[in-house]
Design a protein around this motif. Structure first.
Motif, PDB file in Angstrom:
ATOM      1  N   LEU A 199      12.902   2.623  -1.121  1.00 19.97           N
ATOM      2  CA  LEU A 199      11.689   2.354  -0.364  1.00 19.97           C
ATOM      3  C   LEU A 199      11.767   0.945   0.214  1.00 19.97           C
ATOM      4  O   LEU A 199      11.994  -0.018  -0.526  1.00 19.97           O
ATOM      5  N   VAL A 200      11.591   0.853   1.528  1.00 19.73           N
ATOM      6  CA  VAL A 200      11.692  -0.413   2.252  1.00 19.73           C
ATOM      7  C   VAL A 200      10.348  -0.691   2.921  1.00 19.73           C
ATOM      8  O   VAL A 200       9.768   0.193   3.566  1.00 19.73           O
ATOM      9  N   THR A 201       9.864  -1.921   2.771  1.00 18.33           N
ATOM     10  CA  THR A 201       8.579  -2.311   3.353  1.00 18.33           C
ATOM     11  C   THR A 201       8.689  -2.502   4.860  1.00 18.33           C
ATOM     12  O   THR A 201       9.796  -2.607   5.408  1.00 18.33           O
ATOM     13  N   GLU A 208      11.915  -5.390   3.252  1.00 22.04           N
ATOM     14  CA  GLU A 208      12.227  -5.695   1.854  1.00 22.04           C
ATOM     15  C   GLU A 208      12.384  -4.395   1.067  1.00 22.04           C
ATOM     16  O   GLU A 208      11.518  -3.526   1.112  1.00 22.04           O
ATOM     17  N   VAL A 209      13.494  -4.277   0.349  1.00 21.56           N
ATOM     18  CA  VAL A 209      13.698  -3.117  -0.524  1.00 21.56           C
ATOM     19  C   VAL A 209      12.867  -3.362  -1.780  1.00 21.56           C
ATOM     20  O   VAL A 209      13.035  -4.380  -2.458  1.00 21.56           O
ATOM     21  N   VAL A 210      11.935  -2.442  -2.074  1.00 22.09           N
ATOM     22  CA  VAL A 210      11.020  -2.665  -3.198  1.00 22.09           C
ATOM     23  C   VAL A 210      11.116  -1.627  -4.306  1.00 22.09           C
ATOM     24  O   VAL A 210      10.560  -1.840  -5.387  1.00 22.09           O
ATOM     25  N   LYS A 248       1.156   1.980  -2.434  1.00 18.13           N
ATOM     26  CA  LYS A 248       1.101   0.528  -2.686  1.00 18.13           C
ATOM     27  C   LYS A 248       1.622  -0.245  -1.471  1.00 18.13           C
ATOM     28  O   LYS A 248       0.990  -1.213  -1.041  1.00 18.13           O
ATOM     29  N   VAL A 249       2.752   0.187  -0.918  1.00 16.17           N
ATOM     30  CA  VAL A 249       3.312  -0.504   0.249  1.00 16.17           C
ATOM     31  C   VAL A 249       2.391  -0.346   1.457  1.00 16.17           C
ATOM     32  O   VAL A 249       2.118  -1.317   2.177  1.00 16.17           O
ATOM     33  N   ALA A 279      -0.818   0.152   1.436  1.00 17.11           N
ATOM     34  CA  ALA A 279      -2.048  -0.621   1.198  1.00 17.11           C
ATOM     35  C   ALA A 279      -1.798  -2.091   1.490  1.00 17.11           C
ATOM     36  O   ALA A 279      -2.678  -2.779   2.033  1.00 17.11           O
ATOM     37  N   THR A 280      -0.618  -2.588   1.156  1.00 13.66           N
ATOM     38  CA  THR A 280      -0.264  -3.980   1.418  1.00 13.66           C
ATOM     39  C   THR A 280      -0.217  -4.235   2.922  1.00 13.66           C
ATOM     40  O   THR A 280      -0.673  -5.258   3.410  1.00 13.66           O
ATOM     41  N   LYS A 281       0.331  -3.272   3.647  1.00 17.25           N
ATOM     42  CA  LYS A 281       0.430  -3.387   5.101  1.00 17.25           C
ATOM     43  C   LYS A 281      -0.963  -3.420   5.722  1.00 17.25           C
ATOM     44  O   LYS A 281      -1.228  -4.171   6.657  1.00 17.25           O
ATOM     45  N   ALA A 282      -1.876  -2.590   5.195  1.00 16.95           N
ATOM     46  CA  ALA A 282      -3.222  -2.497   5.755  1.00 16.95           C
ATOM     47  C   ALA A 282      -4.068  -3.718   5.436  1.00 16.95           C
ATOM     48  O   ALA A 282      -5.019  -4.033   6.153  1.00 16.95           O
ATOM     49  N   ALA A 283      -3.710  -4.416   4.373  1.00 14.97           N
ATOM     50  CA  ALA A 283      -4.513  -5.569   3.934  1.00 14.97           C
ATOM     51  C   ALA A 283      -4.375  -6.759   4.850  1.00 14.97           C
ATOM     52  O   ALA A 283      -3.475  -6.910   5.599  1.00 14.97           O
TER      53      ALA A 283
END
Length: 167
Positions: free
Chosen positions: A132-134, A138-140, A160-161, A163-167
């Protein structure tokens, strides 16, 4: 490797189109080494379902066929594309066949396998391992072949990824 360098890695899509991983900049990407004649091949259905479910939120599933594990991807790129489309309705992007390990390892996998996670450090062990890449490159996370695409583990990581993007 910096995310900008990750985005410079060349890719050839299964239809022959030349591009780079940079085509997915700004997207959450689930990268999967795939094979058409593997016990895990039915995961194509789950991967396509993930792609359809999250595409509008910015998820891309990227399949990279590989014939390195017991010859389980013997066909040509055209054979692979036809099989995936007709059998599983695959619409997510796929590349031409690549080596995911060894002397001719694709540069994308050379970078992905630097990500260490639990029991999965280093070399690709089998078909249908997932990374999974953001959206920033970034590989997370990394998931074993046995982890189904629509498992809670993968869904939670994607959520989670995103949601981080939307924040």
């Amino acid at each position: 490797m910096t995310s900008s360098a990750l985005y410079e890695i060349p890719l050839t899509l299964i239809d022959g189109t030349k591009t780079t991983f940079g085509a997915f900049r700004g997207k959450t990407v689930l990268i999967v080494n795939v094979a058409s004649k593997c016990g895990f091949t039915p995961q194509y259905a789950g991967l396509e379902a993930l792609y359809q479910r999250y595409a509008d939120e910015g998820l891309v599933v990227l399949g990279l066929p590989s014939n390195q594990f017991m010859g389980q991807e013997p066909g040509t790129d055209d054979d692979i594309a036809q099989f995936c489309g007709m059998t599983y309705g695959v619409t997510f992007p796929m590349t031409t066949k690549v080596d995911v390990r060894g002397k001719h390892q694709h540069p994308l996998y050379a970078e992905l396998t630097k990500f260490k996670h639990g029991l999965l450090p280093g070399l690709i062990k089998w078909n249908f391992e997932k990374f999974l890449v953001t959206p920033t490159g970034e590989v997370v996370d990394r998931f074993a072949s046995t982890v189904e695409p629509e498992s809670t583990e993968i869904l939670d990581a994607i959520d989670k990824v995103l949601a981080t993007k939307a924040a």
